[in-house]
Design a protein around this motif. Structure first.
Motif, PDB file in Angstrom:
ATOM      1  N   LEU A 194       0.790  -1.226   0.000  1.00  0.00           N
ATOM      2  CA  LEU A 194       0.000   0.000   0.000  1.00  0.00           C
ATOM      3  C   LEU A 194       0.827   1.284   0.000  1.00  0.00           C
ATOM      4  O   LEU A 194       0.274   2.384  -0.155  1.00  0.00           O
ATOM      5  CB  LEU A 194      -0.963   0.005   1.196  1.00  0.00           C
ATOM      6  N   LEU A 195       2.153   1.180   0.131  1.00  0.00           N
ATOM      7  CA  LEU A 195       2.977   2.389   0.246  1.00  0.00           C
ATOM      8  C   LEU A 195       3.186   3.105  -1.081  1.00  0.00           C
ATOM      9  O   LEU A 195       3.720   4.212  -1.107  1.00  0.00           O
ATOM     10  CB  LEU A 195       4.338   2.039   0.860  1.00  0.00           C
ATOM     11  N   TRP A 196       2.753   2.504  -2.189  1.00  0.00           N
ATOM     12  CA  TRP A 196       2.964   3.134  -3.495  1.00  0.00           C
ATOM     13  C   TRP A 196       2.353   4.526  -3.569  1.00  0.00           C
ATOM     14  O   TRP A 196       2.798   5.388  -4.333  1.00  0.00           O
ATOM     15  CB  TRP A 196       2.347   2.267  -4.603  1.00  0.00           C
ATOM     16  N   PHE A 197       1.306   4.765  -2.763  1.00  0.00           N
ATOM     17  CA  PHE A 197       0.556   6.007  -2.894  1.00  0.00           C
ATOM     18  C   PHE A 197       1.343   7.227  -2.432  1.00  0.00           C
ATOM     19  O   PHE A 197       1.116   8.341  -2.916  1.00  0.00           O
ATOM     20  CB  PHE A 197      -0.748   5.884  -2.099  1.00  0.00           C
ATOM     21  N   LEU A 198       2.279   7.029  -1.508  1.00  0.00           N
ATOM     22  CA  LEU A 198       3.045   8.178  -1.009  1.00  0.00           C
ATOM     23  C   LEU A 198       3.964   8.777  -2.074  1.00  0.00           C
ATOM     24  O   LEU A 198       3.905   9.982  -2.326  1.00  0.00           O
ATOM     25  CB  LEU A 198       3.820   7.801   0.255  1.00  0.00           C
ATOM     26  N   PRO A 199       4.831   7.975  -2.724  1.00  0.00           N
ATOM     27  CA  PRO A 199       5.633   8.572  -3.804  1.00  0.00           C
ATOM     28  C   PRO A 199       4.777   9.044  -4.972  1.00  0.00           C
ATOM     29  O   PRO A 199       5.140  10.022  -5.647  1.00  0.00           O
ATOM     30  CB  PRO A 199       6.587   7.449  -4.215  1.00  0.00           C
ATOM     31  N   ALA A 200       3.641   8.376  -5.213  1.00  0.00           N
ATOM     32  CA  ALA A 200       2.767   8.820  -6.298  1.00  0.00           C
ATOM     33  C   ALA A 200       2.254  10.224  -6.020  1.00  0.00           C
ATOM     34  O   ALA A 200       2.318  11.114  -6.880  1.00  0.00           O
ATOM     35  CB  ALA A 200       1.598   7.849  -6.467  1.00  0.00           C
ATOM     36  N   LEU A 201       1.748  10.441  -4.823  1.00  0.00           N
ATOM     37  CA  LEU A 201       1.217  11.752  -4.483  1.00  0.00           C
ATOM     38  C   LEU A 201       2.323  12.803  -4.461  1.00  0.00           C
ATOM     39  O   LEU A 201       2.115  13.950  -4.860  1.00  0.00           O
ATOM     40  CB  LEU A 201       0.511  11.700  -3.128  1.00  0.00           C
ATOM     41  N   PHE A 202       3.506  12.395  -4.016  1.00  0.00           N
ATOM     42  CA  PHE A 202       4.648  13.311  -4.010  1.00  0.00           C
ATOM     43  C   PHE A 202       4.942  13.812  -5.426  1.00  0.00           C
ATOM     44  O   PHE A 202       5.098  15.026  -5.653  1.00  0.00           O
ATOM     45  CB  PHE A 202       5.870  12.594  -3.431  1.00  0.00           C
ATOM     46  N   LEU A 203       4.992  12.896  -6.379  1.00  0.00           N
ATOM     47  CA  LEU A 203       5.300  13.284  -7.759  1.00  0.00           C
ATOM     48  C   LEU A 203       4.149  14.062  -8.388  1.00  0.00           C
ATOM     49  O   LEU A 203       4.377  15.025  -9.136  1.00  0.00           O
ATOM     50  CB  LEU A 203       5.632  12.040  -8.590  1.00  0.00           C
ATOM     51  N   TRP A 204       2.915  13.649  -8.130  1.00  0.00           N
ATOM     52  CA  TRP A 204       1.782  14.391  -8.660  1.00  0.00           C
ATOM     53  C   TRP A 204       1.809  15.837  -8.168  1.00  0.00           C
ATOM     54  O   TRP A 204       1.574  16.762  -8.942  1.00  0.00           O
ATOM     55  CB  TRP A 204       0.463  13.746  -8.230  1.00  0.00           C
ATOM     56  N   ARG A 205       2.086  16.019  -6.903  1.00  0.00           N
ATOM     57  CA  ARG A 205       2.054  17.365  -6.340  1.00  0.00           C
ATOM     58  C   ARG A 205       3.181  18.232  -6.909  1.00  0.00           C
ATOM     59  O   ARG A 205       3.011  19.436  -7.084  1.00  0.00           O
ATOM     60  CB  ARG A 205       2.131  17.310  -4.825  1.00  0.00           C
ATOM     61  N   LEU A 206       4.314  17.617  -7.205  1.00  0.00           N
ATOM     62  CA  LEU A 206       5.401  18.383  -7.812  1.00  0.00           C
ATOM     63  C   LEU A 206       5.009  18.910  -9.191  1.00  0.00           C
ATOM     64  O   LEU A 206       5.517  19.950  -9.630  1.00  0.00           O
ATOM     65  CB  LEU A 206       6.661  17.516  -7.932  1.00  0.00           C
ATOM     66  N   THR A 207       4.120  18.202  -9.884  1.00  0.00           N
ATOM     67  CA  THR A 207       3.712  18.638 -11.224  1.00  0.00           C
ATOM     68  C   THR A 207       2.487  19.550 -11.188  1.00  0.00           C
ATOM     69  O   THR A 207       2.015  19.972 -12.251  1.00  0.00           O
ATOM     70  CB  THR A 207       3.385  17.417 -12.109  1.00  0.00           C
ATOM     71  N   THR A 208       1.971  19.864 -10.014  1.00  0.00           N
ATOM     72  CA  THR A 208       0.742  20.649  -9.907  1.00  0.00           C
ATOM     73  C   THR A 208       0.794  21.969 -10.666  1.00  0.00           C
ATOM     74  O   THR A 208      -0.167  22.306 -11.386  1.00  0.00           O
ATOM     75  CB  THR A 208       0.410  20.901  -8.424  1.00  0.00           C
ATOM     76  N   PRO A 209       1.853  22.770 -10.553  1.00  0.00           N
ATOM     77  CA  PRO A 209       1.866  24.042 -11.291  1.00  0.00           C
ATOM     78  C   PRO A 209       1.663  23.871 -12.790  1.00  0.00           C
ATOM     79  O   PRO A 209       1.021  24.703 -13.431  1.00  0.00           O
ATOM     80  CB  PRO A 209       3.257  24.617 -10.969  1.00  0.00           C
ATOM     81  N   PHE A 210       2.189  22.785 -13.344  1.00  0.00           N
ATOM     82  CA  PHE A 210       1.995  22.542 -14.772  1.00  0.00           C
ATOM     83  C   PHE A 210       0.525  22.314 -15.084  1.00  0.00           C
ATOM     84  O   PHE A 210      -0.018  22.897 -16.039  1.00  0.00           O
ATOM     85  CB  PHE A 210       2.824  21.330 -15.212  1.00  0.00           C
ATOM     86  N   TRP A 211      -0.140  21.469 -14.305  1.00  0.00           N
ATOM     87  CA  TRP A 211      -1.536  21.149 -14.577  1.00  0.00           C
ATOM     88  C   TRP A 211      -2.449  22.344 -14.369  1.00  0.00           C
ATOM     89  O   TRP A 211      -3.515  22.428 -14.992  1.00  0.00           O
ATOM     90  CB  TRP A 211      -1.984  19.971 -13.712  1.00  0.00           C
ATOM     91  N   LEU A 212      -2.054  23.246 -13.522  1.00  0.00           N
ATOM     92  CA  LEU A 212      -2.860  24.439 -13.296  1.00  0.00           C
ATOM     93  C   LEU A 212      -2.734  25.457 -14.429  1.00  0.00           C
ATOM     94  O   LEU A 212      -3.537  26.387 -14.522  1.00  0.00           O
ATOM     95  CB  LEU A 212      -2.466  25.098 -11.968  1.00  0.00           C
ATOM     96  N   ARG A 213      -1.742  25.277 -15.290  1.00  0.00           N
ATOM     97  CA  ARG A 213      -1.519  26.225 -16.380  1.00  0.00           C
ATOM     98  C   ARG A 213      -1.862  25.672 -17.755  1.00  0.00           C
ATOM     99  O   ARG A 213      -2.179  26.449 -18.679  1.00  0.00           O
ATOM    100  CB  ARG A 213      -0.035  26.664 -16.390  1.00  0.00           C
ATOM    101  N   VAL A 214      -1.819  24.368 -17.925  1.00  0.00           N
ATOM    102  CA  VAL A 214      -2.011  23.798 -19.256  1.00  0.00           C
ATOM    103  C   VAL A 214      -3.493  23.809 -19.629  1.00  0.00           C
ATOM    104  O   VAL A 214      -4.375  23.732 -18.772  1.00  0.00           O
ATOM    105  CB  VAL A 214      -1.448  22.356 -19.289  1.00  0.00           C
ATOM    106  N   ARG A 215      -3.773  23.905 -20.931  1.00  0.00           N
ATOM    107  CA  ARG A 215      -5.148  23.796 -21.423  1.00  0.00           C
ATOM    108  C   ARG A 215      -5.574  22.334 -21.430  1.00  0.00           C
ATOM    109  O   ARG A 215      -4.766  21.444 -21.665  1.00  0.00           O
ATOM    110  CB  ARG A 215      -5.259  24.357 -22.841  1.00  0.00           C
ATOM    111  N   TRP A 216      -6.862  22.097 -21.201  1.00  0.00           N
ATOM    112  CA  TRP A 216      -7.438  20.762 -21.234  1.00  0.00           C
ATOM    113  C   TRP A 216      -6.627  19.767 -20.390  1.00  0.00           C
ATOM    114  O   TRP A 216      -6.173  18.722 -20.872  1.00  0.00           O
ATOM    115  CB  TRP A 216      -7.540  20.251 -22.676  1.00  0.00           C
TER     116      TRP A 216
END
Length: 358
Positions: free
Chosen positions: A132-154
């Motif tokens: 079940l520990l896979w979710f921690l690094p997953a969320l870590f990486l997703w959050r690092l990419t947050t600024p990109f997703w907040l700026r990209v279209r669609w």
């Protein structure tokens, strides 16, 4: 809940990195805490069903139904509370201490657990998350990419394309279970795009009533699908070819699972209570339940408790589910949080350089 744009989400909800005092502030919206608590109960119950011997078609149906939406709900909520994320030094520090450090601690803890309970050669492999520990690094990486997703279209469409590319590719590798990071990405991005009015929509009485026949149909479909497909699709851990299907089916199954997860997530959220209840305070501690309940599920399996005759009966399976729900409830409670706070939510102020005076 305080400002919806300033909270820091965690693997089992939206609290990793938030000080304990802030997690209990009276201004929290009880709806989200109730949702997190009910979702972590479903996670624990689903995990408790995995070792059941000859679980049977009914349990497999419930397993399929629950796994369609329980992790997507967590990830959507995590994305929703990440909308105001700025990668300042303070935020990055909090990301490391709330996700990377607990991941390292529990990776070691679960490795020692395996070595002490019958698997002395169990490897310590930081790039291969334990269960079940896979979710921690997953969320870590997703959050690092947050600024990109907040700026990209669609953004959601792009995330779905990336997830589909992952599903049609079978050579992504097992490092950090990157296949899951890719295939669950659209739910995080969707959460970033949601607004309070979207949650208000699913909390309407009409949606609540409509959710009943929708869930009944979903259960019927799951019952039909159990002998005809594999639940491994819902783990998002493998490409289509690894599951015995042509590669192109990954591009078809990805949006299909996404749509099913959204519908059932809406049905789930429609029935989450809006008011403060006994479960509300537990919603702030779902990270503890998430990280700790694995020791008990795996321990019960290693002790042979799943081989007891009563477990193979319908009553026994109900009992297993009830015990899992009670267990994770206890692990989310304030006393457990006080005991394990230093490993689940380490502050590590001693390791941080003082801010230079201007």
């Amino acid at each position: 809940m305080p400002s919806l744009t300033t909270r820091t989400p965690g693997p089992a909800g939206a609290d990793a990195g938030e000080p304990a005092a802030a997690q209990s502030r009276p201004g929290r919206d009880p709806f989200f805490d109730n949702a997190k608590y009910l979702a972590i109960v479903l996670v624990a119950m689903g995990h408790s069903w995995e070792p059941l011997p000859g679980s049977g078609r009914l349990v497999e149906t419930l397993y399929t139904f629950v796994y369609t939406f329980h992790m997507p709900v967590f990830i959507i909520i995590a994305g929703y509370f990440s909308r105001g994320l700025e990668l300042s030094s303070d935020r990055v520090w909090r990301l490391v201490t709330s996700l990377a450090v607990p991941y390292a601690v529990f990776e070691v803890a679960y490795t020692l657990f395996e070595r002490l309970t019958g698997s002395p050669e169990f490897p310590l492999s930081p790039l291969t998350p334990y269960w079940l520990l896979w979710f921690l690094p997953a969320l870590f990486l997703w959050r690092l990419t947050t600024p990109f997703w907040l700026r990209v279209r669609w953004p959601v469409a792009l995330a779905l394309v990336i997830a589909a590319m992952g599903a049609v590719t079978s050579n992504v590798g097992e490092d950090l279970q990157f296949q899951r990071i890719l295939q669950f990405l659209p739910y995080y991005v969707l959460g970033l795009c949601l607004r309070p009015e979207h949650f208000d929509l699913v909390r309407r009485r009409a949606v609540r009533l409509a959710s009943v026949p929708v869930c009944l149909v979903a259960l019927a479909v799951a019952y039909w699908a159990v002998p005809r497909s594999t639940t491994s699709w819902f783990f998002r851990r493998y490409g289509a070819e690894q599951l015995g299907s042509p590669a192109w089916t990954g591009a078809v199954v990805t949006p299909l699972l996404f749509g099913c997860a959204l519908v059932l997530s809406a049905c789930f959220l429609a029935w989450v209570p809006n008011r403060r209840l006994w479960m509300t305070a537990l919603g702030a501690g779902t990270l503890y339940g998430y990280l700790l309940h694995g020791f008990f599920i795996k321990g019960a399996d290693k002790l042979g408790l799943y081989e007891v005759d009563v477990v193979s009966t319908p009553l026994g399976r109900v009992l297993v589910s009830a015990v899992a729900a009670a267990l994770v409830t206890a692990l989310c409670s304030p006393p457990v949080r006080r005991v394990f706070r230093h490993v689940v939510e380490p502050r590590l102020d001693w390791a941080r350089k003082p801010v230079p005076k201007s």
